[in-house]
Design an enzyme around this catalytic site. Structure first.
Site, mmCIF file in Angstrom:
data_model
loop_
_atom_site.group_PDB
_atom_site.id
_atom_site.type_symbol
_atom_site.label_atom_id
_atom_site.label_comp_id
_atom_site.label_asym_id
_atom_site.label_seq_id
_atom_site.Cartn_x
_atom_site.Cartn_y
_atom_site.Cartn_z
ATOM 1 C CD1 TRP A 101 2.489 9.705 58.158
ATOM 2 C CD2 TRP A 101 3.491 10.683 56.406
ATOM 3 N NE1 TRP A 101 3.556 10.433 58.621
ATOM 4 C CE2 TRP A 101 4.181 11.039 57.583
ATOM 5 C CE3 TRP A 101 3.939 11.167 55.180
ATOM 6 C CZ2 TRP A 101 5.313 11.859 57.564
ATOM 7 C CZ3 TRP A 101 5.059 11.997 55.157
ATOM 8 C CH2 TRP A 101 5.727 12.326 56.349
ATOM 9 C CG ASP A 171 2.884 4.062 54.793
ATOM 10 O OD1 ASP A 171 3.788 3.481 55.418
ATOM 11 O OD2 ASP A 171 2.834 5.308 54.675
ATOM 12 C CE LYS A 195 8.747 7.867 60.289
ATOM 13 N NZ LYS A 195 7.625 8.001 59.378
#
Ligand SMILES: *Cc1c(COP(=O)(O)O)cnc(C)c1O
Length: 360
Positions: A101, A171, A195
């Site tokens: 990511w 993030d 998530k």
């Protein structure tokens, strides 16, 4: 009705209580005669929903008044572009690449300016967090970027990098609200909610006000300017209204549970059960450096692809679902977010013990 223990990395398990409440309110939200899905985002009822959600999130995280909370769309991945478009005033940013990511965010930023990869753990398949105490931070960096919890690899920054005074952007998709956080250490915190918070379709951005300006890269679309959404209280256009409503319910649930300090304790206990077992197992072992282990995503392997596949299959038959590791790493991964009850982790460890006895 029977529910499984769902170890998916995302979209992921939600608190059962929240789902039940949403089900009860499905046809008639608190006397409105309609579902939240059917109501105008300009209605009084929805205004209360979004304002309460924001107030609860501010309380949970202790978000200071000089930060805005934005409820946006486009997933975490859209932030990979929005961040450089809005924050690269000098056209330069530093990226710490600790997983897929972070790498994607870095690659996206390269399209908009000079993105520098100042540290990486790719040399050892992202199995650790590099030492970030004295990195070569660029003199004119507009920000330093991290992915705080690496969902795929199962590592977490236990200490934030020394940014040498530069703005930190993080993030936090897979560790959002898993433990207390000092918001003042960041310029921008963001995460997709699927998530650890709510249904896919909402991304939350917490951004310091001085970073919200009209001085963005030329041709930045209106919808991709933080200012557009900050000025409109996340209601510039139709927001992901039902998703925000569920997030709000999860915030209420977290408050009822005792807040983020209590969640941290709970999460440490759950992860501890699994890591302690992994550390003494003769069949399974964890794949990342102990000091960098995530509380949320726990990857492990047997060393045999065949046994891994057998494990995933038999675990599913036993009601333990979505334990297959990410396609880029293989093996197994148990995601044990806030809403995973301790009984789920206990059931997993008991199943692993049994599997170990049968297959060693
Ligand atoms: C899942 C994930 C993403 C991507 O999220 P999307 O909402 O699918 O774009 C980005 N970062 C992290 C850390 C993630 O876990």
């Amino acid at each position: 009705m029977s529910r499984v223990y769902n170890f998916s990395a995302g979209p992921a398990v939600l608190p059962e209580e929240v789902l039940r409440e949403a089900a009860e309110e499905m046809l008639d939200y608190r006397g409105c005669g309609m579902s939240v899905m059917e109501m105008s985002h300009r209605s009084g009822a929805f205004e209360t929903i979004i304002q309460t959600a924001e107030a609860d999130l501010r309380e949970l995280m202790g978000i200071p008044a000089n930060y805005k909370v934005l409820f946006l769309q486009g997933g975490a991945s859209q932030q990979f572009a929005m961040i450089p478009m809005n924050l690269m005033k000098n056209g330069t940013a530093d990226y710490i690449v600790t997983g897929q990511w972070a790498k994607k965010a870095y690659q996206e930023a390269c399209q908009y300016g000079r993105a520098n990869k100042i540290a990486s753990s790719e040399d050892k398949t992202f199995s650790y967090i590099p030492d970030c105490s004295d990195l070569p931070i660029s003199e004119n960096a507009d920000y330093v970027y991290i992915c705080e919890n690496n969902t795929i690899y199962g590592t977490k920054f236990k200490e934030l990098p020394n940014t040498k005074g530069k703005t930190l952007v993080a993030d936090v998709s897979s560790c959002f609200l898993s433990e207390p956080v000092d918001v003042t250490k960041y310029g921008l915190i963001y995460g997709g909610v699927q998530k650890n918070i709510g249904p896919a379709g909402v991304v939350i951005v917490i951004i310091r006000e001085d970073l919200i300006t009209d001085d963005v890269l030329p041709e930045t679309p209106t919808m991709l300017k933080y200012k557009t959404h900050a000025d409109a209280g996340s209601l510039y256009n139709t927001p992901p209204a039902y998703g925000i409503y569920i997030c709000g319910k999860v915030f209420q649930w977290l408050k009822k549970m005792g807040g983020l300090a209590v969640m941290k304790e709970r999460n440490e206990k759950k992860a501890g059960l699994l890591y302690d077992y992994l550390d003494q197992s003769r069949l399974f072992h964890g794949t990342v450096e102990k000091k960098d282990r995530s509380l949320m995503n726990v990857p492990f392997v047997t060393g045999s692809g065949e046994l891994d596949a057998k494990f995933v299959k038999e675990a599913k038959e036993a009601g333990l679902e979505n334990l297959k590791g990410h396609r880029s790493v293989g093996g197994m991964r148990a995601s044990i977010y806030n809403a995973m009850p301790i009984e789920g982790v206990e059931a997993l460890v008991a199943f692993m013990k049994k599997f170990e006895e049968e297959n060693l």
